[in-house]
Design a protein around this motif. Structure first.
Motif, PDB file in Angstrom:
ATOM      1  N   LEU A 106       0.866  -1.205  -0.198  1.00  0.00           N
ATOM      2  CA  LEU A 106       0.030  -0.102  -0.163  1.00  0.00           C
ATOM      3  C   LEU A 106       0.916   1.349   0.094  1.00  0.00           C
ATOM      4  O   LEU A 106       0.561   2.162  -0.769  1.00  0.00           O
ATOM      5  N   ALA A 107       1.843   1.283   0.710  1.00  0.00           N
ATOM      6  CA  ALA A 107       2.749   2.443   0.777  1.00  0.00           C
ATOM      7  C   ALA A 107       3.349   3.050  -0.294  1.00  0.00           C
ATOM      8  O   ALA A 107       3.439   3.826  -1.055  1.00  0.00           O
ATOM      9  N   ARG A 108       3.829   1.738  -1.051  1.00  0.00           N
ATOM     10  CA  ARG A 108       4.367   2.075  -2.384  1.00  0.00           C
ATOM     11  C   ARG A 108       3.368   2.533  -3.312  1.00  0.00           C
ATOM     12  O   ARG A 108       3.624   3.373  -4.206  1.00  0.00           O
ATOM     13  N   THR A 109       2.113   1.927  -3.437  1.00  0.00           N
ATOM     14  CA  THR A 109       1.115   2.270  -4.400  1.00  0.00           C
ATOM     15  C   THR A 109       0.514   3.865  -4.027  1.00  0.00           C
ATOM     16  O   THR A 109       0.456   4.642  -5.073  1.00  0.00           O
ATOM     17  N   VAL A 110       0.467   4.244  -3.046  1.00  0.00           N
ATOM     18  CA  VAL A 110       0.228   5.636  -2.305  1.00  0.00           C
ATOM     19  C   VAL A 110       1.234   6.404  -2.885  1.00  0.00           C
ATOM     20  O   VAL A 110       0.734   7.480  -3.642  1.00  0.00           O
ATOM     21  N   MET A 111       2.312   6.368  -2.527  1.00  0.00           N
ATOM     22  CA  MET A 111       3.515   7.213  -2.801  1.00  0.00           C
ATOM     23  C   MET A 111       3.705   7.515  -4.483  1.00  0.00           C
ATOM     24  O   MET A 111       3.699   8.650  -5.123  1.00  0.00           O
ATOM     25  N   THR A 112       3.373   6.250  -5.251  1.00  0.00           N
ATOM     26  CA  THR A 112       3.303   6.232  -6.890  1.00  0.00           C
ATOM     27  C   THR A 112       2.243   7.195  -7.367  1.00  0.00           C
ATOM     28  O   THR A 112       2.576   8.113  -8.142  1.00  0.00           O
ATOM     29  N   SER A 113       0.965   6.808  -6.815  1.00  0.00           N
ATOM     30  CA  SER A 113       0.054   7.574  -7.369  1.00  0.00           C
ATOM     31  C   SER A 113      -0.097   9.089  -7.105  1.00  0.00           C
ATOM     32  O   SER A 113      -0.171   9.945  -7.772  1.00  0.00           O
ATOM     33  N   LEU A 114       0.618   9.599  -5.771  1.00  0.00           N
ATOM     34  CA  LEU A 114       0.578  10.771  -5.340  1.00  0.00           C
ATOM     35  C   LEU A 114       1.416  11.818  -5.905  1.00  0.00           C
ATOM     36  O   LEU A 114       1.518  12.868  -6.517  1.00  0.00           O
ATOM     37  N   THR A 115       2.665  10.754  -6.476  1.00  0.00           N
ATOM     38  CA  THR A 115       3.743  11.585  -7.132  1.00  0.00           C
ATOM     39  C   THR A 115       3.472  12.150  -8.526  1.00  0.00           C
ATOM     40  O   THR A 115       3.773  13.021  -8.978  1.00  0.00           O
ATOM     41  N   LEU A 116       2.702  11.173  -9.263  1.00  0.00           N
ATOM     42  CA  LEU A 116       2.338  11.437 -10.453  1.00  0.00           C
ATOM     43  C   LEU A 116       1.135  12.407 -10.505  1.00  0.00           C
ATOM     44  O   LEU A 116       1.077  13.169 -11.138  1.00  0.00           O
ATOM     45  N   LEU A 117       0.135  12.417  -9.644  1.00  0.00           N
ATOM     46  CA  LEU A 117      -0.968  13.458  -9.589  1.00  0.00           C
ATOM     47  C   LEU A 117      -0.244  15.046  -8.960  1.00  0.00           C
ATOM     48  O   LEU A 117      -0.712  15.940  -9.496  1.00  0.00           O
ATOM     49  N   LEU A 118       0.783  15.072  -8.465  1.00  0.00           N
ATOM     50  CA  LEU A 118       1.411  16.083  -8.201  1.00  0.00           C
ATOM     51  C   LEU A 118       1.872  16.979  -9.423  1.00  0.00           C
ATOM     52  O   LEU A 118       2.028  18.012  -9.377  1.00  0.00           O
ATOM     53  N   ALA A 119       2.254  16.099 -10.533  1.00  0.00           N
ATOM     54  CA  ALA A 119       2.620  16.369 -11.696  1.00  0.00           C
ATOM     55  C   ALA A 119       1.393  16.726 -12.609  1.00  0.00           C
ATOM     56  O   ALA A 119       1.255  17.629 -13.526  1.00  0.00           O
ATOM     57  N   LEU A 120       0.482  16.015 -12.475  1.00  0.00           N
ATOM     58  CA  LEU A 120      -0.746  15.893 -13.245  1.00  0.00           C
ATOM     59  C   LEU A 120      -1.878  16.953 -13.015  1.00  0.00           C
ATOM     60  O   LEU A 120      -2.460  17.969 -13.929  1.00  0.00           O
ATOM     61  N   ILE A 121      -2.088  17.306 -11.696  1.00  0.00           N
ATOM     62  CA  ILE A 121      -3.075  18.205 -11.345  1.00  0.00           C
ATOM     63  C   ILE A 121      -2.999  19.487 -11.618  1.00  0.00           C
ATOM     64  O   ILE A 121      -3.688  20.254 -12.203  1.00  0.00           O
ATOM     65  N   PRO A 122      -1.602  20.037 -11.607  1.00  0.00           N
ATOM     66  CA  PRO A 122      -1.392  21.522 -11.879  1.00  0.00           C
ATOM     67  C   PRO A 122      -1.572  21.802 -13.581  1.00  0.00           C
ATOM     68  O   PRO A 122      -1.879  22.764 -13.960  1.00  0.00           O
ATOM     69  N   LEU A 123      -1.155  20.729 -14.222  1.00  0.00           N
ATOM     70  CA  LEU A 123      -1.186  20.555 -15.652  1.00  0.00           C
ATOM     71  C   LEU A 123      -2.758  20.408 -16.175  1.00  0.00           C
ATOM     72  O   LEU A 123      -3.174  21.212 -17.251  1.00  0.00           O
ATOM     73  N   LEU A 124      -3.570  19.870 -15.566  1.00  0.00           N
ATOM     74  CA  LEU A 124      -4.967  19.628 -15.612  1.00  0.00           C
ATOM     75  C   LEU A 124      -5.776  20.959 -15.511  1.00  0.00           C
ATOM     76  O   LEU A 124      -6.561  21.548 -16.429  1.00  0.00           O
ATOM     77  N   PHE A 125      -5.384  21.879 -14.552  1.00  0.00           N
ATOM     78  CA  PHE A 125      -6.170  23.043 -14.174  1.00  0.00           C
ATOM     79  C   PHE A 125      -5.324  24.377 -15.011  1.00  0.00           C
ATOM     80  O   PHE A 125      -6.095  25.371 -15.041  1.00  0.00           O
ATOM     81  N   PHE A 126      -4.112  24.444 -14.944  1.00  0.00           N
ATOM     82  CA  PHE A 126      -3.227  25.392 -15.373  1.00  0.00           C
ATOM     83  C   PHE A 126      -2.656  25.109 -17.001  1.00  0.00           C
ATOM     84  O   PHE A 126      -2.102  26.200 -17.463  1.00  0.00           O
ATOM     85  N   GLY A 127      -2.617  23.881 -17.415  1.00  0.00           N
ATOM     86  CA  GLY A 127      -1.892  23.577 -18.742  1.00  0.00           C
ATOM     87  C   GLY A 127      -2.551  24.059 -19.840  1.00  0.00           C
ATOM     88  O   GLY A 127      -3.793  24.496 -19.989  1.00  0.00           O
ATOM     89  N   PRO A 128      -2.147  24.055 -21.272  1.00  0.00           N
ATOM     90  CA  PRO A 128      -2.706  24.526 -22.378  1.00  0.00           C
ATOM     91  C   PRO A 128      -3.823  23.689 -22.683  1.00  0.00           C
ATOM     92  O   PRO A 128      -3.907  22.619 -22.078  1.00  0.00           O
ATOM     93  N   ALA A 129      -4.894  24.258 -23.413  1.00  0.00           N
ATOM     94  CA  ALA A 129      -6.244  23.449 -23.818  1.00  0.00           C
ATOM     95  C   ALA A 129      -6.022  22.270 -24.522  1.00  0.00           C
ATOM     96  O   ALA A 129      -6.747  21.391 -24.431  1.00  0.00           O
ATOM     97  N   SER A 130      -4.993  22.239 -25.293  1.00  0.00           N
ATOM     98  CA  SER A 130      -4.749  21.316 -26.256  1.00  0.00           C
ATOM     99  C   SER A 130      -4.377  20.037 -25.618  1.00  0.00           C
ATOM    100  O   SER A 130      -4.599  18.853 -26.005  1.00  0.00           O
ATOM    101  N   LEU A 131      -3.831  20.280 -24.422  1.00  0.00           N
ATOM    102  CA  LEU A 131      -3.560  18.838 -23.515  1.00  0.00           C
ATOM    103  C   LEU A 131      -4.349  18.616 -22.516  1.00  0.00           C
ATOM    104  O   LEU A 131      -4.127  17.715 -21.604  1.00  0.00           O
ATOM    105  N   PHE A 132      -5.728  19.153 -22.375  1.00  0.00           N
ATOM    106  CA  PHE A 132      -6.535  18.980 -21.432  1.00  0.00           C
ATOM    107  C   PHE A 132      -7.194  17.605 -21.486  1.00  0.00           C
ATOM    108  O   PHE A 132      -7.003  16.879 -20.199  1.00  0.00           O
ATOM    109  N   GLY A 133      -7.478  17.180 -22.575  1.00  0.00           N
ATOM    110  CA  GLY A 133      -8.082  15.668 -22.765  1.00  0.00           C
ATOM    111  C   GLY A 133      -7.198  14.610 -22.454  1.00  0.00           C
ATOM    112  O   GLY A 133      -7.245  13.760 -21.485  1.00  0.00           O
ATOM    113  N   LEU A 134      -5.920  14.855 -22.674  1.00  0.00           N
ATOM    114  CA  LEU A 134      -4.645  13.941 -22.441  1.00  0.00           C
ATOM    115  C   LEU A 134      -4.309  13.867 -20.867  1.00  0.00           C
ATOM    116  O   LEU A 134      -4.379  12.767 -20.434  1.00  0.00           O
TER     117      LEU A 134
END
Length: 325
Positions: free
Chosen positions: A246-274
């Motif tokens: 569980l510790a490995r799963t949570v840390m891996t997911s959170l690390t990815l989300l730290l990069a994805l969430i800012p890109l989701l809300f503040f990234g270019p519209a062309s990358l929103f779907g991706l």
């Protein structure tokens, strides 16, 4: 300095206690996703729906201004364009979707291409037109078929690998988990009518890879514990295995989300779907590894003897001859 632990080492969450209701909800979500896909359909982008392709060379520049072109062409009212380099750095291919009223009207598609070219020529000097062609629906259909075959081939190849690496039950479990993840992703795109393009196919392949990686980690721990705890009931053993990873799963997911969430809300519209597809995939991939891939092993008949080498007839006779029986 003590390190912060998001998940304690001694977690003992009874994940499989609610495996039946969770499985029921997951099956309902899969059915609902496919119902939305067949009812609403997917909002295909230019890659899959066809459109008009314009090829230009910016002779006065060493590099084509792709971000500015994407914004400028997008304001013409033909949806988000697909703009890519085509040959040299100053050559681009611009594809826009044709509106429904332009289909079947002679010259309408070419006129839309001319509008794109005129808009760019008004903003940039020394722009050379290299092409103004219509991408037919037949070609777009071939793209859709090829993308579908790529997804199916990836899922089947992964399941075959897990079958050989573990047992056939594990391959079936991984395939069902991947089918769950892909179904929910397609359902989201059909529900919100987000543009479905080749970028999204790449995102789905990334989701398959992430979900597979998480599932294999859980399966590997299950296999180790099956050899170690021969008399432990299988539901308890699966809970133990999931908690240990569980510790490995949570840390891996959170690390990815730290990069994805800012890109989701503040990234270019062309990358929103991706970005939206991969963000959803992180959640459903983590969920399916715990509540899809692990519990199904119980119903598929995995037992404590699954990874114990079977004694051959010759070995049994030899052991009997030595008086060890």
């Amino acid at each position: 300095m003590r390190l912060i632990k998001l998940v304690p080492d001694d977690t003992n969450i009874k994940f499989l206690k609610f495996r039946v209701p969770f499985y029921a909800v997951s099956v309902l979500l899969i059915l609902a996703s496919w119902a939305v896909v067949f009812t609403n359909g997917l909002n295909y982008g230019v890659d899959f729906a066809g459109g008009q392709e314009v090829r230009l060379t910016f002779e006065g520049q060493t590099e084509a201004p792709i971000p500015a072109l994407r914004e400028q062409v997008g304001q013409l009212g033909y949806g988000d364009p697909v703009i890519q380099r085509f040959g040299a750095d100053n050559q681009v291919s611009i594809r826009v979707r044709l509106p429904a009223e332009a289909e079947g009207v002679p010259g309408a598609a070419t006129e839309i291409g001319n509008q794109v070219i005129a808009s760019i020529e008004n903003s940039y000097d020394n722009v050379r037109q290299d092409g103004n062609d219509t991408v037919s629906g037949k070609v777009a259909g071939e793209f859709r078929s090829t993308a579908l075959y790529a997804l199916l081939a990836a899922m089947l190849a992964i399941s075959l690998y897990i079958w050989v690496r573990f047992e056939w039950q594990f391959g079936v479990g991984a395939l069902f988990a991947l089918f769950h993840d892909v179904s929910l992703t397609l359902g989201m795109f059909a529900l919100f009518q987000l543009e479905f393009s080749l970028q999204i196919i790449a995102a789905i392949l990334a989701i398959i890879g992430y979900s597979l990686n998480d599932t294999i980690v859980v399966y590997d721990r299950i296999r180790e514990n099956l050899k170690k705890y021969r008399k432990m009931p299988l539901p308890e053993l699966l809970d133990l295995s999931v908690n240990e990873t569980l510790a490995r799963t949570v840390m891996t997911s959170l690390t990815l989300l730290l990069a994805l969430i800012p890109l989701l809300f503040f990234g270019p519209a062309s990358l929103f779907g991706l970005t939206a597809a991969i963000t959803l995939g992180i959640f459903v991939g983590t969920y399916s590894s715990v509540y899809m891939a692990a519990p199904i092993l119980i119903w598929l008949g995995v037992s404590s003897d699954s990874f114990v080498p079977q004694e051959s007839v010759a070995d049994a006779q030899d052991r009997k001859a030595r008086g060890e029986v």
